[in-house]
Scaffold this active site. Structure first.
Site, PDB file in Angstrom:
ATOM      1  N   CYS A  91       0.837  -1.204   0.000  1.00 53.11           N
ATOM      2  CA  CYS A  91       0.000   0.000   0.000  1.00 53.11           C
ATOM      3  C   CYS A  91       0.873   1.256   0.000  1.00 53.11           C
ATOM      4  O   CYS A  91       1.405   1.649   1.045  1.00 53.11           O
ATOM      5  CB  CYS A  91      -0.929   0.004   1.213  1.00 53.11           C
TER       6      CYS A  91
ATOM      7  N   CYS B 223      -0.501   4.071   2.169  1.00 53.06           N
ATOM      8  CA  CYS B 223      -0.296   3.850   3.605  1.00 53.06           C
ATOM      9  C   CYS B 223       1.140   4.145   4.024  1.00 53.06           C
ATOM     10  O   CYS B 223       1.383   4.773   5.062  1.00 53.06           O
ATOM     11  CB  CYS B 223      -0.615   2.402   3.968  1.00 53.06           C
ATOM     12  N   ASP B 224       2.109   3.675   3.236  1.00 48.45           N
ATOM     13  CA  ASP B 224       3.502   3.651   3.685  1.00 48.45           C
ATOM     14  C   ASP B 224       4.458   4.526   2.883  1.00 48.45           C
ATOM     15  O   ASP B 224       5.626   4.656   3.249  1.00 48.45           O
ATOM     16  CB  ASP B 224       4.021   2.203   3.654  1.00 48.45           C
TER      17      ASP B 224
END
Length: 314
Positions: A137, A140-141
């Site tokens: 992701c 997300c990261d």
């Protein structure tokens, strides 16, 4: 319904969608039972640091975030149970499910929040460096790879979207494509081509990853099986999988309408499925956003929809 094998509201799954649904259903006095599945807390428990979930200005680990949601659901009285659902019968009401221990449970409503599992290449190194450089992701990261070198695996629209997102954060982005062309739409291909810091590596496969405590690079092979086959190491700090997700919906297939990719179809602007009393929340019905906050929001909506359904029945 009042005994331990019956419930007004059954929640299947324990990610942000499941736990949020449990919080709202509990506060609505639906006395929900939630089965946490094989991975209590869901995929977020494999993420080291979460910085984009509202309410945590200093960030929080995925495991700690999910434990907070779990404890909040317990505080309001949700019955959290260990086990997975191995079969369902949605042909009649009350709705019936079979638990992994062989027992059966009857429910007036069911909220499906079983999520979707990211597809991986199947390399042993992926598990070794998960959360230490390997991610599925970028949204997300990606923030953790500012001004660093990263690679994205995949050749479709999702891979190109991830590469474009990361190109605004990382210094260099390598798009690893096993074919000699991109499967992405023409507009996505053009956007990738226009980015100076995105480098497309065609005819390339990943053989492994390396690094001491954290990921330091990928071992690649170009033109595998051909006379011009070439093996080389690519130094990178992050390795992002973008080869798709598999929604966890197989057990529901006989009764619930799914799209061509296996995601649950819901009625517009609701969490309602084609079966009365069955609702879907989180990544199991979301192939677009796949964020903890959107999953939590849909868990709220599913609980409200379930409450409305029960009120109208009564």
């Amino acid at each position: 319904m009042s005994d331990t094998n019956t419930t007004r509201c059954l929640i299947i799954g324990s990610g942000p969608a499941g736990y949020t649904a449990a919080i709202y259903a509990s506060r609505a006095n639906l006395n929900p039972i939630l089965y946490e599945g094989l991975q209590p807390g869901g995929q977020l428990t494999t993420t080291t640091e979460v910085e984009n979930f509202p309410g945590y200005p200093q960030g929080i680990t995925g495991t700690a975030l999910m434990e907070d949601l779990r404890q909040q659901a317990k505080r309001f009285g949700a019955d959290l149970r260990t086990g997975i659902i191995t079969a369902v019968d949605f042909s009649r009401h009350p709705l019936e499910v079979t638990i992994s221990d062989g027992s059966k449970l009857l429910a007036d409503t069911v909220i499906i929040a079983t999520g979707a599992t990211a597809k991986y290449l199947g390399l042993p190194d992926e598990e070794k460096y998960k959360g230490m450089g390997v991610s599925a992701c970028a949204t997300c990261d990606g923030f953790f790879y500012r001004k660093k070198k990263v690679a994205v695996v995949g050749g479709g629209d999702t891979a190109c979207e991830e590469a474009l997102y990361l190109s605004n954060l990382a210094s260099e982005v390598y798009l690893i494509v096993r074919k000699d062309y991109l499967r992405a739409s023409k507009v996505m291909q053009r956007r990738v081509a226009e980015k100076d810091n995105i480098h497309v590596l065609f005819n390339t496969n990943t053989e492994g990853l390396y690094g001491e405590d954290f990921l330091e690079g990928a071992r690649l092979v170009e033109y595998r099986g051909l006379p011009q086959e070439r093996h080389y190491d690519l130094p990178i700090d992050g390795f992002f999988l973008a080869i798709g997700h598999q929604p966890n919906t197989e057990v529901f297939r006989p009764y619930i309408d799914l799209d061509e990719a296996g995601y649950i179809k819901t009625q517009p602007d609701t969490t309602l499925t084609n079966v009365a009393g069955v609702f879907a929340a989180g990544d199991v019905a979301d192939h677009r956003y796949r964020q903890a906050i959107t999953a939590a929001g849909s868990g709220c909506k599913a609980a409200l929809d379930a409450e409305k359904y029960l009120t109208e029945l009564e």
